[in-house]
Design an enzyme around this catalytic site. Sequence first.
Site, short mmCIF file in Angstrom:
data_model
loop_
_atom_site.label_atom_id
_atom_site.label_comp_id
_atom_site.label_asym_id
_atom_site.label_seq_id
_atom_site.Cartn_x
_atom_site.Cartn_y
_atom_site.Cartn_z
CE LYS A 126 -24.01 -23.52 -31.20
NZ LYS A 126 -23.78 -23.37 -32.63
NE ARG A 145 -29.79 -21.53 -33.28
CZ ARG A 145 -29.08 -22.62 -33.01
NH1 ARG A 145 -28.97 -23.05 -31.77
NH2 ARG A 145 -28.48 -23.26 -33.97
NE ARG A 172 -23.10 -31.01 -37.42
CZ ARG A 172 -23.49 -29.90 -36.80
NH1 ARG A 172 -22.88 -29.49 -35.71
NH2 ARG A 172 -24.49 -29.20 -37.29
NE ARG A 196 -27.90 -31.32 -36.88
CZ ARG A 196 -27.54 -30.24 -36.19
NH1 ARG A 196 -26.70 -30.35 -35.17
NH2 ARG A 196 -28.00 -29.07 -36.52
NE ARG A 198 -28.06 -25.65 -39.28
CZ ARG A 198 -27.25 -26.71 -39.20
NH1 ARG A 198 -27.12 -27.53 -40.23
NH2 ARG A 198 -26.59 -26.93 -38.11
P1 ADP Z 1 -26.37 -25.79 -35.04
O1 ADP Z 1 -25.85 -24.92 -33.95
O2 ADP Z 1 -25.32 -26.66 -35.60
O3 ADP Z 1 -27.16 -25.06 -36.08
P2 ADP Z 1 -28.41 -26.95 -33.29
O4 ADP Z 1 -28.46 -28.40 -33.04
O5 ADP Z 1 -28.05 -26.06 -32.17
O6 ADP Z 1 -27.40 -26.83 -34.49
O7 ADP Z 1 -29.80 -26.44 -33.90
C1 ADP Z 1 -30.42 -27.07 -34.99
C2 ADP Z 1 -31.72 -26.36 -35.34
O8 ADP Z 1 -32.62 -26.40 -34.22
C3 ADP Z 1 -31.58 -24.88 -35.66
O9 ADP Z 1 -31.23 -24.65 -37.01
C4 ADP Z 1 -32.99 -24.36 -35.30
O10 ADP Z 1 -33.91 -24.64 -36.32
C5 ADP Z 1 -33.36 -25.19 -34.10
N1 ADP Z 1 -32.97 -24.51 -32.82
C6 ADP Z 1 -32.05 -24.93 -31.94
N2 ADP Z 1 -31.95 -24.07 -30.89
C7 ADP Z 1 -32.84 -23.08 -31.14
C8 ADP Z 1 -33.21 -21.89 -30.46
N3 ADP Z 1 -32.65 -21.52 -29.29
N4 ADP Z 1 -34.17 -21.11 -31.01
C9 ADP Z 1 -34.77 -21.45 -32.17
N5 ADP Z 1 -34.46 -22.55 -32.87
C10 ADP Z 1 -33.51 -23.37 -32.37
#
Ligand code: ADP
Length: 213
Positions: free
Chosen positions: A13, A88, A123, A156, A167
């Site tokens: 994404k 999400r 990554r 990360r 996740r």
């Molecule tokens: P990825 O899509 O690779 O899991 P992100 O960088 O989008 O990585 O998100 C990393 C973490 O940040 C998630 O596992 C979650 O804990 C938190 N997070 C990100 N966006 C949201 C959201 N919209 N709602 C709740 N938690 C979020």
Amino acid sequence: MNLILMGAPGAGKGTQSAKISEKWNIPAVSTGDMLRAAVREGTPLGVAAKSCMDEGKLVPDEIVIGIIKDYLSSDKCTNGFILDGFPRSIPQAEALDAMGVKIDAALSIEVADEKIVERMSGRRICSGCGASYHVKYNPPKVQDVCDTCSASLYTRDDDAAETVLNRLETFHKTTEPLKDYYAAKNLLICVEGREKVEDTTAAVMSALAKFEA
Ligand code: ADP
Ligand code: ZN
């Protein structure tokens, strides 16, 4: 164009959102990036978010909804925006609707679970600009150095194997139902996430071509 990007963790994404942002000249906002910045700065929000993130769980809806509300009401978003990682969960999607923002499409990048784990372990993220690389599929020109800003790359914390599985579980349970939510509104577009970044980008751009002015 007001666009939502969806997909499993590691589906690409962030990488595609940067490409769309450049081509359409609209800002991309990643809740993950914003939360990581808050963690680095040690703000109260960051402290609250860190343990959820490290466990592969979602940060509470109120926190991210607050962040997004602030962002979307800023004048940066008047010509459109890309949301990467928000909504999400169904309550987050409902909150977005309640803000009265019109969404043109929800684009889902589809990648099988088996591929996700391999992708995450390779990554690397730029400590300067947040750009995302992969040691095998999207390597930087110089090892561990960002092509665009020359800052160093890091892995990360939540890309550790155990966390990745959590996740993925969170994704299937809480985030994937959003596909039906947006399909019911006729907004869902699915694109297959390919091994090569350029191939995915080509598929994404052709799926979005109908929104071009
Ligand atoms: P990825 O899509 O690779 O899991 P992100 O960088 O989008 O990585 O998100 C990393 C973490 O940040 C998630 O596992 C979650 O804990 C938190 N997070 C990100 N966006 C949201 C959201 N919209 N709602 C709740 N938690 C979020
Ligand atoms: Zn960089």
